[in-house]
Design a protein around this motif. Structure first.
Motif, PDB file in Angstrom:
ATOM      1  N   LEU A  78      -5.373 -12.868 -40.798  1.00  0.00           N
ATOM      2  CA  LEU A  78      -6.633 -13.548 -40.484  1.00  0.00           C
ATOM      3  C   LEU A  78      -6.437 -15.056 -40.352  1.00  0.00           C
ATOM      4  O   LEU A  78      -6.978 -15.688 -39.444  1.00  0.00           O
ATOM      5  N   ILE A  79      -5.652 -15.626 -41.265  1.00  0.00           N
ATOM      6  CA  ILE A  79      -5.449 -17.076 -41.254  1.00  0.00           C
ATOM      7  C   ILE A  79      -4.689 -17.528 -40.018  1.00  0.00           C
ATOM      8  O   ILE A  79      -5.033 -18.543 -39.387  1.00  0.00           O
ATOM      9  N   PHE A  80      -3.664 -16.773 -39.653  1.00  0.00           N
ATOM     10  CA  PHE A  80      -2.791 -17.205 -38.558  1.00  0.00           C
ATOM     11  C   PHE A  80      -3.117 -16.521 -37.231  1.00  0.00           C
ATOM     12  O   PHE A  80      -2.315 -16.567 -36.296  1.00  0.00           O
ATOM     13  N   ARG A  81      -4.281 -15.916 -37.130  1.00  0.00           N
ATOM     14  CA  ARG A  81      -4.605 -15.144 -35.930  1.00  0.00           C
ATOM     15  C   ARG A  81      -4.598 -16.003 -34.655  1.00  0.00           C
ATOM     16  O   ARG A  81      -4.190 -15.539 -33.586  1.00  0.00           O
ATOM     17  N   LYS A  82      -5.010 -17.267 -34.785  1.00  0.00           N
ATOM     18  CA  LYS A  82      -5.060 -18.137 -33.608  1.00  0.00           C
ATOM     19  C   LYS A  82      -3.673 -18.615 -33.191  1.00  0.00           C
ATOM     20  O   LYS A  82      -3.503 -19.105 -32.073  1.00  0.00           O
ATOM     21  N   ARG A  83      -2.707 -18.506 -34.100  1.00  0.00           N
ATOM     22  CA  ARG A  83      -1.350 -18.935 -33.773  1.00  0.00           C
ATOM     23  C   ARG A  83      -0.498 -17.796 -33.221  1.00  0.00           C
ATOM     24  O   ARG A  83       0.645 -18.008 -32.839  1.00  0.00           O
ATOM     25  N   LEU A  84      -1.043 -16.594 -33.253  1.00  0.00           N
ATOM     26  CA  LEU A  84      -0.293 -15.435 -32.777  1.00  0.00           C
ATOM     27  C   LEU A  84      -0.431 -15.365 -31.253  1.00  0.00           C
ATOM     28  O   LEU A  84      -1.162 -14.556 -30.709  1.00  0.00           O
ATOM     29  N   THR A  85       0.301 -16.230 -30.575  1.00  0.00           N
ATOM     30  CA  THR A  85       0.187 -16.337 -29.122  1.00  0.00           C
ATOM     31  C   THR A  85       0.575 -15.030 -28.447  1.00  0.00           C
ATOM     32  O   THR A  85      -0.118 -14.529 -27.561  1.00  0.00           O
ATOM     33  N   TYR A  86       1.679 -14.491 -28.894  1.00  0.00           N
ATOM     34  CA  TYR A  86       2.149 -13.238 -28.301  1.00  0.00           C
ATOM     35  C   TYR A  86       1.631 -12.076 -29.147  1.00  0.00           C
ATOM     36  O   TYR A  86       2.369 -11.462 -29.915  1.00  0.00           O
ATOM     37  N   PHE A  87       0.352 -11.785 -28.944  1.00  0.00           N
ATOM     38  CA  PHE A  87      -0.329 -10.813 -29.810  1.00  0.00           C
ATOM     39  C   PHE A  87       0.357  -9.461 -29.799  1.00  0.00           C
ATOM     40  O   PHE A  87       0.655  -8.881 -30.846  1.00  0.00           O
ATOM     41  N   HIS A  88       0.623  -8.952 -28.611  1.00  0.00           N
ATOM     42  CA  HIS A  88       1.220  -7.617 -28.514  1.00  0.00           C
ATOM     43  C   HIS A  88       2.606  -7.587 -29.134  1.00  0.00           C
ATOM     44  O   HIS A  88       2.961  -6.651 -29.855  1.00  0.00           O
ATOM     45  N   ASN A  89       3.392  -8.621 -28.866  1.00  0.00           N
ATOM     46  CA  ASN A  89       4.745  -8.670 -29.420  1.00  0.00           C
ATOM     47  C   ASN A  89       4.722  -8.766 -30.943  1.00  0.00           C
ATOM     48  O   ASN A  89       5.564  -8.178 -31.626  1.00  0.00           O
ATOM     49  N   THR A  90       3.770  -9.518 -31.483  1.00  0.00           N
ATOM     50  CA  THR A  90       3.653  -9.635 -32.941  1.00  0.00           C
ATOM     51  C   THR A  90       3.286  -8.304 -33.561  1.00  0.00           C
ATOM     52  O   THR A  90       3.853  -7.883 -34.575  1.00  0.00           O
ATOM     53  N   LEU A  91       2.320  -7.626 -32.966  1.00  0.00           N
ATOM     54  CA  LEU A  91       1.915  -6.306 -33.448  1.00  0.00           C
ATOM     55  C   LEU A  91       3.090  -5.344 -33.410  1.00  0.00           C
ATOM     56  O   LEU A  91       3.334  -4.602 -34.376  1.00  0.00           O
ATOM     57  N   MET A  92       3.828  -5.353 -32.312  1.00  0.00           N
ATOM     58  CA  MET A  92       4.972  -4.465 -32.147  1.00  0.00           C
ATOM     59  C   MET A  92       6.031  -4.732 -33.218  1.00  0.00           C
ATOM     60  O   MET A  92       6.599  -3.795 -33.789  1.00  0.00           O
ATOM     61  N   PHE A  93       6.286  -6.016 -33.504  1.00  0.00           N
ATOM     62  CA  PHE A  93       7.324  -6.357 -34.480  1.00  0.00           C
ATOM     63  C   PHE A  93       6.963  -5.849 -35.870  1.00  0.00           C
ATOM     64  O   PHE A  93       7.768  -5.177 -36.530  1.00  0.00           O
ATOM     65  N   PHE A  94       5.763  -6.157 -36.344  1.00  0.00           N
ATOM     66  CA  PHE A  94       5.380  -5.734 -37.693  1.00  0.00           C
ATOM     67  C   PHE A  94       5.246  -4.217 -37.789  1.00  0.00           C
ATOM     68  O   PHE A  94       5.531  -3.618 -38.828  1.00  0.00           O
ATOM     69  N   ASP A  95       4.842  -3.588 -36.701  1.00  0.00           N
ATOM     70  CA  ASP A  95       4.765  -2.130 -36.690  1.00  0.00           C
ATOM     71  C   ASP A  95       6.165  -1.537 -36.810  1.00  0.00           C
ATOM     72  O   ASP A  95       6.375  -0.555 -37.527  1.00  0.00           O
ATOM     73  N   ALA A  96       7.137  -2.137 -36.117  1.00  0.00           N
ATOM     74  CA  ALA A  96       8.525  -1.661 -36.179  1.00  0.00           C
ATOM     75  C   ALA A  96       9.105  -1.851 -37.571  1.00  0.00           C
ATOM     76  O   ALA A  96       9.802  -0.965 -38.098  1.00  0.00           O
ATOM     77  N   VAL A  97       8.832  -3.002 -38.191  1.00  0.00           N
ATOM     78  CA  VAL A  97       9.324  -3.256 -39.548  1.00  0.00           C
ATOM     79  C   VAL A  97       8.731  -2.243 -40.528  1.00  0.00           C
ATOM     80  O   VAL A  97       9.448  -1.654 -41.349  1.00  0.00           O
ATOM     81  N   GLY A  98       7.422  -2.024 -40.450  1.00  0.00           N
ATOM     82  CA  GLY A  98       6.785  -1.061 -41.340  1.00  0.00           C
ATOM     83  C   GLY A  98       7.303   0.349 -41.132  1.00  0.00           C
ATOM     84  O   GLY A  98       7.550   1.091 -42.086  1.00  0.00           O
ATOM     85  N   LEU A  99       7.491   0.724 -39.862  1.00  0.00           N
ATOM     86  CA  LEU A  99       8.030   2.053 -39.552  1.00  0.00           C
ATOM     87  C   LEU A  99       9.399   2.225 -40.185  1.00  0.00           C
ATOM     88  O   LEU A  99       9.692   3.277 -40.789  1.00  0.00           O
ATOM     89  N   ALA A 100      10.246   1.217 -40.078  1.00  0.00           N
ATOM     90  CA  ALA A 100      11.603   1.294 -40.625  1.00  0.00           C
ATOM     91  C   ALA A 100      11.594   1.414 -42.146  1.00  0.00           C
ATOM     92  O   ALA A 100      12.244   2.305 -42.722  1.00  0.00           O
ATOM     93  N   LEU A 101      10.857   0.529 -42.805  1.00  0.00           N
ATOM     94  CA  LEU A 101      10.859   0.507 -44.270  1.00  0.00           C
ATOM     95  C   LEU A 101      10.263   1.779 -44.850  1.00  0.00           C
ATOM     96  O   LEU A 101      10.775   2.334 -45.821  1.00  0.00           O
ATOM     97  N   TYR A 102       9.187   2.262 -44.264  1.00  0.00           N
ATOM     98  CA  TYR A 102       8.536   3.455 -44.810  1.00  0.00           C
ATOM     99  C   TYR A 102       9.293   4.735 -44.477  1.00  0.00           C
ATOM    100  O   TYR A 102       9.239   5.706 -45.231  1.00  0.00           O
TER     101      TYR A 102
END
Length: 204
Positions: A78-102
């Motif tokens: 929420l705090i950094f939402r305006k700085r997430l210029t590459y929204f789709h790429n950011t979502l993809m990255f954190f989704d990939a990290v979560g998928l790997a760890l879990y």
């Protein structure tokens, strides 16, 4: 091993909470709706896993740090939402990290419970991917694992990789780091190059 696994799982909750938050913000949800999606994304798969393992309590009911890290991930998004210029790429990255760890968390829990190879991989895939299924349903999208996009397959292959390393008694930290990096890299590359399984319905 148990302590390391706990840290890995908590890290996964933080990453998937950010992923869920970004997805909810993309749908213009209010802060409460964002928190709900951020919560179900990391806990959905692990909750189903623990229900299937009848002698195991649902993890986040016993381990409150998960809830704190989910809230922290939501606030960070929420705090950094305006700085997430590459929204789709950011979502993809954190989704990939979560998928790997879990994924590796689920496989290791299967190993700890003396389950067969196939059941360990199923637990890993459920833990890694099912939270995303719940998230997508709640935001009124067809879950990504039901598309031709390669998602659950990455979890399955990464889970097999981790299971094989564990069975050959590969030592830490390579035991965890190698499968985690493999899943993250594979998921990002597959998305970047738009690789997918061919549709059985042909081209529209």
């Amino acid at each position: 091993m148990e302590q390391i696994l706990n840290y890995i799982s908590i890290g996964g909750s933080f990453a998937l909470a950010i992923s869920g938050s970004l997805k909810a913000m993309g749908k213009k949800f209010d802060p409460f709706g964002i928190l709900i999606i951020a919560f179900v994304t990391p806990v959905g798969g692990g909750t189903l896993r623990d229900i299937l393992l009848t002698e195991k309590s649902v993890f986040w009911l016993k381990e409150t740090p998960y809830i704190y890290f989910i809230i922290a991930g939501t606030i960070m998004a929420l705090i950094f939402r305006k700085r997430l210029t590459y929204f789709h790429n950011t979502l993809m990255f954190f989704d990939a990290v979560g998928l790997a760890l879990y994924t590796i968390t689920g496989v290791q829990i299967g190993i700890d419970n003396d389950l067969s190879f196939i059941n360990c991989i199923i637990l890993g895939t459920l833990t890694g991917a099912f939270g995303g299924v719940v998230r997508d349903i709640l935001v009124n999208e067809v879950p990504v694992i039901f598309h031709k996009e390669i998602y659950a397959t990455v979890s399955i292959v990464g889970g097999i990789f981790y299971w094989a390393l564990a069975r050959f008694n590969v030592s830490n930290p390579f035991l965890q780091i190698a499968p985690i990096l493999f899943i993250i890299a594979a998921r990002i590359l597959i998305t970047y190059y738009k690789l997918a399984f061919p549709s059985i319905y042909g081209k529209k």
